[in-house]
Design a protein around this motif. Structure first.
Motif, PDB file in Angstrom:
ATOM      1  N   SER A 108       0.868  -1.071   0.143  1.00 19.31           N
ATOM      2  CA  SER A 108      -0.023   0.075  -0.028  1.00 19.31           C
ATOM      3  C   SER A 108       0.913   1.283   0.002  1.00 19.31           C
ATOM      4  O   SER A 108       1.990   1.221   0.501  1.00 19.31           O
ATOM      5  CB  SER A 108      -1.220   0.148   1.348  1.00 19.31           C
ATOM      6  N   PHE A 109       0.260   2.373  -0.863  1.00 16.47           N
ATOM      7  CA  PHE A 109       1.143   3.346  -0.729  1.00 16.47           C
ATOM      8  C   PHE A 109       0.251   4.461  -0.439  1.00 16.47           C
ATOM      9  O   PHE A 109      -1.091   4.774  -0.432  1.00 16.47           O
ATOM     10  CB  PHE A 109       1.366   4.018  -2.210  1.00 16.47           C
ATOM     11  N   PHE A 110       0.683   5.564   0.390  1.00 14.78           N
ATOM     12  CA  PHE A 110      -0.172   6.893   1.129  1.00 14.78           C
ATOM     13  C   PHE A 110       0.619   8.206   0.868  1.00 14.78           C
ATOM     14  O   PHE A 110       1.753   7.876   0.877  1.00 14.78           O
ATOM     15  CB  PHE A 110      -0.239   6.533   2.425  1.00 14.78           C
ATOM     16  N   VAL A 111      -0.178   9.040   0.601  1.00 11.39           N
ATOM     17  CA  VAL A 111       0.612  10.418   0.219  1.00 11.39           C
ATOM     18  C   VAL A 111      -0.219  11.464   1.138  1.00 11.39           C
ATOM     19  O   VAL A 111      -1.500  11.375   1.404  1.00 11.39           O
ATOM     20  CB  VAL A 111       0.091  10.721  -1.264  1.00 11.39           C
ATOM     21  N   ALA A 112       0.618  12.214   1.650  1.00 10.90           N
ATOM     22  CA  ALA A 112       0.297  13.463   2.557  1.00 10.90           C
ATOM     23  C   ALA A 112       0.007  14.579   1.693  1.00 10.90           C
ATOM     24  O   ALA A 112       0.978  14.809   0.711  1.00 10.90           O
ATOM     25  CB  ALA A 112       1.068  13.466   3.754  1.00 10.90           C
ATOM     26  N   TYR A 113      -1.259  15.327   1.494  1.00 13.61           N
ATOM     27  CA  TYR A 113      -1.268  16.615   0.826  1.00 13.61           C
ATOM     28  C   TYR A 113      -1.516  17.807   1.632  1.00 13.61           C
ATOM     29  O   TYR A 113      -2.342  17.628   2.791  1.00 13.61           O
ATOM     30  CB  TYR A 113      -2.484  16.394  -0.022  1.00 13.61           C
ATOM     31  N   PHE A 114      -0.762  18.848   1.407  1.00 15.15           N
ATOM     32  CA  PHE A 114      -0.848  20.067   2.276  1.00 15.15           C
ATOM     33  C   PHE A 114      -1.706  20.877   1.165  1.00 15.15           C
ATOM     34  O   PHE A 114      -1.225  21.442   0.085  1.00 15.15           O
ATOM     35  CB  PHE A 114       0.545  20.573   2.645  1.00 15.15           C
ATOM     36  N   ARG A 115      -2.936  21.311   1.668  1.00  8.35           N
ATOM     37  CA  ARG A 115      -3.764  22.033   0.592  1.00  8.35           C
ATOM     38  C   ARG A 115      -3.894  21.746  -0.841  1.00  8.35           C
ATOM     39  O   ARG A 115      -3.548  22.575  -1.858  1.00  8.35           O
ATOM     40  CB  ARG A 115      -3.567  23.523   0.685  1.00  8.35           C
ATOM     41  N   LEU A 122       4.306   7.286   2.193  1.00  4.07           N
ATOM     42  CA  LEU A 122       4.733   6.221   2.924  1.00  4.07           C
ATOM     43  C   LEU A 122       4.381   4.875   2.122  1.00  4.07           C
ATOM     44  O   LEU A 122       3.333   4.874   1.571  1.00  4.07           O
ATOM     45  CB  LEU A 122       3.728   6.230   4.332  1.00  4.07           C
ATOM     46  N   GLN A 123       5.018   3.779   2.283  1.00  4.18           N
ATOM     47  CA  GLN A 123       5.031   2.571   1.306  1.00  4.18           C
ATOM     48  C   GLN A 123       4.918   1.497   2.755  1.00  4.18           C
ATOM     49  O   GLN A 123       5.650   1.381   3.625  1.00  4.18           O
ATOM     50  CB  GLN A 123       6.212   2.295   0.683  1.00  4.18           C
ATOM     51  N   LEU A 124       4.027   0.734   2.850  1.00 11.28           N
ATOM     52  CA  LEU A 124       3.416  -0.213   3.799  1.00 11.28           C
ATOM     53  C   LEU A 124       3.427  -1.606   3.372  1.00 11.28           C
ATOM     54  O   LEU A 124       2.688  -1.916   2.152  1.00 11.28           O
ATOM     55  CB  LEU A 124       2.112   0.203   4.558  1.00 11.28           C
ATOM     56  N   SER A 125       3.907  -2.555   3.783  1.00 11.68           N
ATOM     57  CA  SER A 125       3.987  -3.900   3.476  1.00 11.68           C
ATOM     58  C   SER A 125       3.053  -4.661   4.365  1.00 11.68           C
ATOM     59  O   SER A 125       3.047  -4.406   5.610  1.00 11.68           O
ATOM     60  CB  SER A 125       5.337  -4.526   3.484  1.00 11.68           C
ATOM     61  N   PRO A 126       2.124  -5.526   3.828  1.00 14.26           N
ATOM     62  CA  PRO A 126       1.430  -6.327   4.906  1.00 14.26           C
ATOM     63  C   PRO A 126       2.296  -7.272   5.854  1.00 14.26           C
ATOM     64  O   PRO A 126       2.045  -7.541   6.984  1.00 14.26           O
ATOM     65  CB  PRO A 126       0.883  -7.356   4.064  1.00 14.26           C
ATOM     66  N   ASN A 129       6.084 -11.774   5.441  1.00 10.98           N
ATOM     67  CA  ASN A 129       7.371 -12.590   5.262  1.00 10.98           C
ATOM     68  C   ASN A 129       8.328 -12.131   6.595  1.00 10.98           C
ATOM     69  O   ASN A 129       9.359 -12.486   6.676  1.00 10.98           O
ATOM     70  CB  ASN A 129       7.945 -12.100   4.116  1.00 10.98           C
ATOM     71  N   TYR A 130       7.725 -11.277   7.407  1.00  7.37           N
ATOM     72  CA  TYR A 130       8.622 -10.864   8.637  1.00  7.37           C
ATOM     73  C   TYR A 130       7.928 -11.242   9.848  1.00  7.37           C
ATOM     74  O   TYR A 130       6.938 -11.841   9.848  1.00  7.37           O
ATOM     75  CB  TYR A 130       8.692  -9.269   8.903  1.00  7.37           C
ATOM     76  N   VAL A 131       8.935 -11.343  10.693  1.00  5.21           N
ATOM     77  CA  VAL A 131       8.739 -11.980  12.430  1.00  5.21           C
ATOM     78  C   VAL A 131       9.119 -10.785  13.116  1.00  5.21           C
ATOM     79  O   VAL A 131      10.294 -10.259  13.190  1.00  5.21           O
ATOM     80  CB  VAL A 131       9.632 -13.076  12.605  1.00  5.21           C
ATOM     81  N   PRO A 132       8.212 -10.207  13.900  1.00  3.49           N
ATOM     82  CA  PRO A 132       6.686 -10.721  13.881  1.00  3.49           C
ATOM     83  C   PRO A 132       6.118 -10.147  12.765  1.00  3.49           C
ATOM     84  O   PRO A 132       6.387  -9.406  12.027  1.00  3.49           O
ATOM     85  CB  PRO A 132       6.132  -9.810  15.180  1.00  3.49           C
ATOM     86  N   ALA A 133       4.828 -10.659  12.523  1.00  2.00           N
ATOM     87  CA  ALA A 133       3.895 -10.607  11.243  1.00  2.00           C
ATOM     88  C   ALA A 133       3.217  -9.472  11.186  1.00  2.00           C
ATOM     89  O   ALA A 133       2.063  -9.465  11.103  1.00  2.00           O
ATOM     90  CB  ALA A 133       3.220 -11.780  10.890  1.00  2.00           C
ATOM     91  N   PHE A 134       3.863  -8.338  11.824  1.00  3.39           N
ATOM     92  CA  PHE A 134       2.874  -6.980  11.749  1.00  3.39           C
ATOM     93  C   PHE A 134       3.239  -6.220  10.354  1.00  3.39           C
ATOM     94  O   PHE A 134       4.202  -6.400   9.826  1.00  3.39           O
ATOM     95  CB  PHE A 134       3.671  -6.071  13.023  1.00  3.39           C
ATOM     96  N   PRO A 135       2.277  -5.616   9.857  1.00  4.79           N
ATOM     97  CA  PRO A 135       2.628  -4.719   8.656  1.00  4.79           C
ATOM     98  C   PRO A 135       3.983  -4.035   9.104  1.00  4.79           C
ATOM     99  O   PRO A 135       3.869  -3.527  10.108  1.00  4.79           O
ATOM    100  CB  PRO A 135       1.230  -3.833   8.695  1.00  4.79           C
ATOM    101  N   LYS A 136       4.608  -3.583   7.886  1.00 10.54           N
ATOM    102  CA  LYS A 136       5.846  -2.940   8.112  1.00 10.54           C
ATOM    103  C   LYS A 136       5.621  -1.742   7.268  1.00 10.54           C
ATOM    104  O   LYS A 136       5.484  -1.821   6.112  1.00 10.54           O
ATOM    105  CB  LYS A 136       7.055  -3.800   7.744  1.00 10.54           C
ATOM    106  N   VAL A 137       6.280  -0.618   7.923  1.00 12.52           N
ATOM    107  CA  VAL A 137       6.507   0.449   7.121  1.00 12.52           C
ATOM    108  C   VAL A 137       7.830   0.522   6.420  1.00 12.52           C
ATOM    109  O   VAL A 137       8.868   0.572   7.283  1.00 12.52           O
ATOM    110  CB  VAL A 137       6.468   1.741   8.147  1.00 12.52           C
ATOM    111  N   ASN A 169      -1.293  -2.877  14.750  1.00 10.35           N
ATOM    112  CA  ASN A 169       0.343  -2.765  15.109  1.00 10.35           C
ATOM    113  C   ASN A 169       1.048  -2.822  13.926  1.00 10.35           C
ATOM    114  O   ASN A 169       0.879  -2.956  12.727  1.00 10.35           O
ATOM    115  CB  ASN A 169       0.576  -4.357  15.479  1.00 10.35           C
ATOM    116  N   LEU A 170       2.185  -1.914  14.131  1.00  5.40           N
ATOM    117  CA  LEU A 170       3.233  -1.641  13.062  1.00  5.40           C
ATOM    118  C   LEU A 170       4.704  -2.128  13.373  1.00  5.40           C
ATOM    119  O   LEU A 170       5.010  -2.054  14.502  1.00  5.40           O
ATOM    120  CB  LEU A 170       3.118  -0.280  12.546  1.00  5.40           C
ATOM    121  N   GLN A 171       5.446  -2.214  12.516  1.00  4.92           N
ATOM    122  CA  GLN A 171       6.849  -2.089  12.894  1.00  4.92           C
ATOM    123  C   GLN A 171       7.466  -1.409  11.444  1.00  4.92           C
ATOM    124  O   GLN A 171       7.256  -1.358  10.436  1.00  4.92           O
ATOM    125  CB  GLN A 171       7.335  -3.679  12.800  1.00  4.92           C
ATOM    126  N   LEU A 172       9.097  -1.150  11.826  1.00  6.77           N
ATOM    127  CA  LEU A 172       9.635  -0.376  11.080  1.00  6.77           C
ATOM    128  C   LEU A 172      11.273  -0.349  11.494  1.00  6.77           C
ATOM    129  O   LEU A 172      11.616  -0.714  12.617  1.00  6.77           O
ATOM    130  CB  LEU A 172       9.349   1.051  10.905  1.00  6.77           C
TER     131      LEU A 172
END
Length: 218
Positions: A108-115, A122-126, A129-137, A169-172
């Motif tokens: 997933s991709f997110f974009v912040a907009y100012f006016r 931001l790029q987010l992975s489900p 494949n990571y331990v712990p299996a939290f979504p990863k920024v 939950n998130l990890q990075l």
């Protein structure tokens, strides 16, 4: 010249870009409602590519870089150079991944907009494949001239995690210079990475009606 650290959101933006002349020192003043000026959207890889390209181009073309020789920079200018360089680098990584992942599901991709002007991504992975299996920024960067809005991107990632059944939950893996900022958002250091557990943190409020988390600005 190099003391401005964030945009003055009271200034009009006629040109559709963000220039250093429209900035002010320090963080957002307490009277400013960040949410009223900044929106964050989940976007397609194609839109992420276009928006983040605009952010990076604006930084490079509108005088945000420190042009003096590094040996003659004072400490503040060196910190600014580092912020500018790292922001450009992370934005470039988002661009590359948006290009490569235009047909790949799960990211997933997110974009912040100012006016209406893109100021970060931001790029987010489900995180399957990571331990712990939290979504990863995977990557997060904002325009080098703005501070305090990265948490709004994290807020969207938290709520995406909630939709994925991961309880927000998130990890990075943070840059060393960013650790303090993530601690302020409620992340905790776990060995070589950081994790956020919003349900355990009083900085995050859960809305049962909308099933979403909201960060509480101090």
């Amino acid at each position: 010249m190099f003391r401005s650290k964030s945009f003055n959101i009271h200034q009009p933006l006629a040109s559709g870009s963000l220039i250093r002349a429209q900035s002010f020192s320090g963080k957002w003043p307490s009277s400013v409602n960040i949410r009223a000026s900044i929106t964050v959207n989940e976007v397609s890889p194609e839109e992420a590519l276009s928006a983040v390209t605009r952010v990076r181009t604006d930084m490079n073309n509108n005088g945000w870089g420190c042009l003096v020789d590094s040996e003659s920079c004072d400490d503040e200018q060196k910190k600014w150079n580092s912020r500018f360089t790292k922001a450009c680098g992370v934005l470039g990584s988002i661009l590359l991944n948006a290009t490569l992942r235009t047909k790949e599901s799960g990211v997933s991709f997110f974009v912040a907009y100012f006016r209406g002007i893109p100021i970060g991504g931001l790029q987010l992975s489900p995180g399957d494949n990571y331990v712990p299996a939290f979504p990863k920024v995977i990557y997060l960067a904002t325009h080098c001239g703005i501070r305090g809005c990265g948490v709004l991107l994290i807020e969207q990632a938290v709520n995406k995690s909630q939709k994925w059944g991961k309880k927000g939950n998130l990890q990075l893996d943070p840059l060393r210079e960013a650790i303090r900022a993530y601690l302020d958002m409620g992340f905790v250091e776990i060995e070589s990475h950081m994790e956020l557990h919003p349900e355990r943190n009083d900085k995050w409020i859960y809305n049962e009606a909308t099933k979403t988390y909201r960060y509480m600005f101090s």
